[in-house]
Design a protein around this motif. Sequence first.
Motif, PDB file in Angstrom:
ATOM      1  N   ALA A  30       0.916  -1.314   0.083  1.00 23.49           N
ATOM      2  CA  ALA A  30       0.122   0.154  -0.148  1.00 23.49           C
ATOM      3  C   ALA A  30       0.900   1.246   0.012  1.00 23.49           C
ATOM      4  CB  ALA A  30      -0.755  -0.079   1.059  1.00 23.49           C
ATOM      5  N   LEU A  31       2.033   1.258   0.925  1.00 21.02           N
ATOM      6  CA  LEU A  31       2.989   2.422   0.849  1.00 21.02           C
ATOM      7  C   LEU A  31       3.602   2.503  -0.489  1.00 21.02           C
ATOM      8  CD1 LEU A  31       4.121   1.763   4.572  1.00 21.02           C
ATOM      9  CD2 LEU A  31       2.834   3.739   3.731  1.00 21.02           C
ATOM     10  N   VAL A  32       4.021   1.452  -1.094  1.00 20.58           N
ATOM     11  CA  VAL A  32       4.628   1.240  -2.444  1.00 20.58           C
ATOM     12  C   VAL A  32       3.859   2.314  -3.156  1.00 20.58           C
ATOM     13  CG1 VAL A  32       5.755   0.347  -4.196  1.00 20.58           C
ATOM     14  CG2 VAL A  32       6.010  -0.419  -1.934  1.00 20.58           C
ATOM     15  N   LEU A  33       2.510   1.786  -3.341  1.00 21.22           N
ATOM     16  CA  LEU A  33       1.538   1.991  -4.293  1.00 21.22           C
ATOM     17  C   LEU A  33       1.238   3.836  -4.086  1.00 21.22           C
ATOM     18  CD1 LEU A  33      -1.336  -0.562  -4.450  1.00 21.22           C
ATOM     19  CD2 LEU A  33       0.543   0.050  -6.212  1.00 21.22           C
ATOM     20  N   GLU A  34       1.247   4.104  -2.859  1.00 21.11           N
ATOM     21  CA  GLU A  34       1.321   5.532  -2.614  1.00 21.11           C
ATOM     22  C   GLU A  34       2.193   6.441  -3.040  1.00 21.11           C
ATOM     23  OE1 GLU A  34      -1.329   7.132  -0.742  1.00 21.11           O
ATOM     24  OE2 GLU A  34      -0.244   8.696   0.301  1.00 21.11           O
ATOM     25  N   LEU A  35       3.564   5.731  -3.006  1.00 25.38           N
ATOM     26  CA  LEU A  35       4.617   6.513  -3.522  1.00 25.38           C
ATOM     27  C   LEU A  35       4.585   6.597  -5.094  1.00 25.38           C
ATOM     28  CD1 LEU A  35       7.399   5.259  -1.101  1.00 25.38           C
ATOM     29  CD2 LEU A  35       6.669   7.539  -1.329  1.00 25.38           C
ATOM     30  N   LEU A  36       4.269   5.562  -5.577  1.00 21.87           N
ATOM     31  CA  LEU A  36       4.211   5.478  -7.114  1.00 21.87           C
ATOM     32  C   LEU A  36       3.054   6.348  -7.679  1.00 21.87           C
ATOM     33  CD1 LEU A  36       4.331   1.646  -7.958  1.00 21.87           C
ATOM     34  CD2 LEU A  36       5.854   3.490  -8.692  1.00 21.87           C
TER      35      LEU A  36
END
Lengths: 276, 329, 256
Positions: free
Chosen positions: A217-223
Amino acid sequence: MTVFSDMLDYLLDGANWTGSGGMLALLVQQLLLTVTALVVALVVGLPIALWLGHLGRGGFLAINISNVGRAIPTFALLGLFVIADPWGWTGDTFPGTAELGPYGRAGGATLVALALFALPPIITNAYVAMREVPDDVKEAATGMGMSGWQRFWRVELPLSMPVLTSGVRLALVQVWATATIAALVAGPGLGRVITDGFFRSNYGKGLAGAVVVAAVALVLELLGALLQRLLDPMSGAEAALGPDDDADRPDDSEAGRGTKASVTALKVEEAETFGD
Amino acid sequence: MNLRRPLAAVFTATLLLATGACAGDDLANDDESDSPSDGASSDTGSESSAPPASDGEAVTIASQSFPEAAMVASMYEQLLEAGGYTAEVQLVDARDAYMSTFPGDVDVVPEYVGGIVNFLNTRENGDSAKPFESGDGQQLADDGAQLLDEAGITLLDISEATDTNAFFVTKKYSEDNDVTKLSDLKGKSIKLAAAPDCEGRLDCEGGLSDQYGIDITEVLPLGYASDQTYKAVIDGEVELGETSTTDGTLESQDLVVLEDDMQIQPAQNLVPAVSTEFLTAHPDLADLLNPLMGKLTTENLTELNARVSVNREKAEDVAKSFLTEEGLL
Amino acid sequence: MVTLLAPHSADFEIPCYSRIDNEWFCQQYFEDRGGDLVDATVQHIQITVAAIVLGVLIAFPLALIARRWSRLETPLLAVSTGIYTIPSLALFPLLVPFTGLSRTTVVIGLALYALTILVRAILAGLRAVPDDVREAAVGLGYGPARLLFRVELPLALPVIMAGLRVATVSTVALTTVGSLVAYGGLGNLIKDGVTNNFRAELAAAAILCVVLAVLLDVLLVVAQWLLTPWTHRGTSRPRTRSRVDDRVDDEVGAPA
């Protein structure tokens, strides 16, 4: 605490990641579902919401449908699709529990449920984004001789990009997190790791699943943040415009943008309903 | 001075706080009679004709959510309420979900002797602990006596009614593949639909894999004796399904049980499991629940199950009619 | 297809919601199982309201803290966003060893999720109050408490209520996941309906859930309408005049 060491053991054990039921496969499944659901929601919701925003009409309807949409529990939708056989002639397999290619068991049901879940934030943000384009800019464009269509493509759409991509970013992360609920109907995704763990007193495994979901979820947020920066035609121009007042203080996190857009949407709706 | 606004604010706040307080009250007291799936309304409170042994004292019953367990839990609830208690029932999908609070917040569980004893065994001694496999209920209870003691759990009377796991296939599959017992599946790649805690359990996937040598490729957590499990087998999504030996609905669905020829199922007599501490403080519990254990048989259990799962009579109603017929209420 | 007729008493009629007929909408279901629905709805309302109230009670001081000490704002918001990324499916079972199988577990989990939305809404609302109004009030001798409750909060109300509405509707939907730990309100019936292919139960519970969410949303809209009379007083004000100006008039007396 032994639970954390159990969790680490589980995460570090390669065997848990590989294979057809392994965490990697489930992760990919859930990711595919998320992206596909989002794309479907964009294709369905974006044109309508953008056009209504351009016209400045139908806001009340658009936003209230969004509200009702948010009120439908994804769990209920999933349940309905899984046991329903709405068109008899599909012979009890659609959406049902049929495996849909890379989307896994009950993939069809999960896909539709998630796409419906993604619609409200996308519609709300798209509509609000279009409405927030300043009137004087629109007037200037008309004054320059642009047709409505031209105005839409060359002025309004680019200017609404920040809020729009903000909505897409929000929907992306929310859909990803919500996809875990599919486990409640023995569906696809990492949710299964979580429920398997807890129903067999293996808290380490359950926690491991939760951690992986949160991490992605955090990775997607950053992307998403990256994507937003790329698509924003005005990046860099903000500094030139001077400081905003406190109310517009940027709150870039997923929940922040979500709240802001929803709040703005509701205010717009209020203005249109109670407006003077 | 405009009074409307402050009044409105006070009204809204009071409304919200009052509802919140009512909810908060329930959180604090946990006194309310509430069975989400049984539908017992909260005014079945502590009305009883028998002289109450305990005045509306709270007792919490937790149980697995499959139809038979839910129904027996409802029987416990009604018996305890007739005895003057205020009972609350919590239903969860697997034993694991309530075992972290039993004994403790949860006082009574309608259990199965093999299930509870082996659960405690794996919890204490790890997954590879030697399981208790006796086919006799009393023997199992004795084997597990120390584990039960350490866990703070007391077993009351063991009923002659038993309900063990049974694995079924479609009639067609059985005929086409000439499979009538579980050992016929040895070496085959099989998908299984079962309860969420099936994987690894000696009386479920563990036993099928290790003892019978069946290659279980996937376990779908669709529920024990649930419609979803039947459907998965009938549709061909899985080959094998898990149900109970008290399930009377199989024949009409063209499903057949495969014989457990290696006898991997331990005895699963129904038995009330009570928190030792709670029992010491409330010894009348034994007198309230033991008579039920005497009246239950595998046959009447099968009949009652069918009424709940096929006719969809309310578990509570079926329980009540049984208890009244048997003179327990 | 189940054709077995289970044994039953002589005057018993097989209802339309039984496994044999399994209809989606069956009046007899409501007659026989109405109690189930009512109990589940009551549980659902209790959990949702408790969660929102708890969320507001925690969010309000946190928002005030974040406003007062802006250095704390980023970490506070970051923590609440972090909570948001934990899937609800995991949060409830994780709390069970601490708070047991009870409403408390679900309420705490839901309150934590609502917190994220509520803190931001309260903060945004309070920030939307124009500085000159605040200054005017301080100039008139308003102390900090009076300033907060008589000027800032009422002006912040539209934004706060908007956030509260979003939080409430989301919470009603998320409560259903509580069925995992036996306390999901209408979610308990949904789960039972899916597992046992009990169409009437699933349909009724799902629809009731949506109705409940919409009802609570409407309730909040009405509350907002009652609490902010200056936003809908009169019909001839030009669009450009802000609501804030109306409220200022109301409170301070003379047109600014």
